[in-house]
Design an enzyme around this catalytic site. Structure first.
Site, PDB file in Angstrom:
ATOM      1  N   LYS A  23       7.491 -21.355 -13.849  1.00 52.69           N
ATOM      2  CA  LYS A  23       6.353 -21.226 -14.758  1.00 52.69           C
ATOM      3  C   LYS A  23       5.725 -19.828 -14.767  1.00 52.69           C
ATOM      4  CE  LYS A  23       4.980 -26.096 -14.774  1.00 52.69           C
ATOM      5  NZ  LYS A  23       3.859 -27.039 -14.643  1.00 52.69           N
TER       6      LYS A  23
ATOM      7  N   ASP B  80      -0.016 -28.437 -19.589  1.00 54.21           N
ATOM      8  CA  ASP B  80      -0.396 -29.229 -18.419  1.00 54.21           C
ATOM      9  C   ASP B  80      -1.856 -29.653 -18.480  1.00 54.21           C
ATOM     10  OD1 ASP B  80       2.164 -28.976 -17.413  1.00 54.21           O
ATOM     11  OD2 ASP B  80       1.669 -27.329 -16.058  1.00 54.21           O
TER      12      ASP B  80
END
Length: 284
Positions: free
Chosen positions: A71, A108
């Site tokens: 990420k 997220d």
């Protein structure tokens, strides 16, 4: 976004990645929507990430999800990063645009909020201060989510204070760093408590957090979904607090990605959740 006559490919890049439930979820949505396509595992060592991302357009992928450890590295590879992902400091979703360029965002935080609002319909971010345990990538998304919902303050607890200080500086806003030894008291008066560490995950020790100072109306959340209920969630629920595991966070970050990839928003159904739960329980 591809036309509806294409065979659509998406996948999840991680190392390791074969434990992910994302393919189960997204392939359910392919069936639900009738869109022709497949969501696949893409196990990639970090050294191969750039080549893999750059290959997505040629392989006719609409995009990909990113999980640990990619990420952060992906932020140096994609062509454009949206402001939210830049603020959070991590990319969880890559979109292949019509010109073949790569655009990165982070869903997220949307998954966290979707899970919390569905599981605890009366939850409000502005009900009081929040306490967040951990200062990794997940914590960054959670802190952003809580502040975006009006939390008046976030008490950030982490073993390594320097990591928490850096997160607070990057995210901005009313984030107060609290020492690890003061974590138990940091629950006093908190309206929302979130564990973003791996403590409590299968194979890890439980989070050492006393809930004595927790108010009766406080909501407790854990972003872990293996097991479905961590010791923290079980302990909070035993006290009478509303408590939420992390599976819903995984599920609810999916529809925003589909909106970006395909212009569609699939449904989060009870059937899907049951499938995911059965898959996780089957690992025991």
């Amino acid at each position: 976004m591809s036309d509806t006559q294409s065979y659509h490919l998406i996948g999840v890049m991680g190392w390791p990645v074969m434990h992910s439930r994302s393919p189960l979820m997204h392939n359910y949505w392919f069936r639900q929507t009738g869109l022709q396509g497949k969501y696949v595992f893409l196990p990639l060592e970090p050294a191969r990430l750039e080549a893999a991302l750059r290959a997505l357009p040629a392989l006719n992928f609409a995009g990909a999800n990113l999980t640990i450890p990619h990420k952060l590295q992906a932020m140096e590879i994609v062509d454009e990063i949206d402001p939210v992902a830049r603020k959070i400091g991590a990319i969880s979703c890559v979109v292949v645009r019509d010109d073949g360029s790569l655009w990165g965002t982070n869903n997220d935080w949307l998954g966290f909020l979707g899970n919390l609002k569905q599981s605890v319909p009366g939850w409000r971010g502005d009900a009081g201060p929040a306490t967040v345990i951990g200062a990794g990538g997940g914590s960054r998304a959670i802190c952003h989510a809580l502040l975006s919902e009006g939390a008046p303050a976030v008490r950030l607890v982490n073993r390594t204070r320097a990591h928490a200080d850096r997160l607070a500086a990057d995210i901005g806003g009313p984030i107060e760093v609290v020492g690890w030894e003061e974590r138990h008291g940091a629950l006093e008066g908190a309206a929302t408590v979130v564990n973003t560490t791996s403590l409590g995950m299968v194979g890890q020790p439980p989070l050492d957090l006393r809930l004595d100072a927790l108010g009766p109306d406080a909501v407790v959340a854990d972003i872990i979904y293996t097991p479905l209920e961590t010791p923290l969630v079980e302990a909070a629920r035993a006290r009478g607090n509303a408590a939420v595991g992390g599976l819903g966070m995984l599920i609810h970050q999916g529809p925003p990605a589909w909106k970006l990839w395909f212009g569609l928003k699939p449904e989060v159904t009870d059937e899907l959740r049951s499938m995911m739960e059965e898959s996780i329980l089957g690992d025991r």
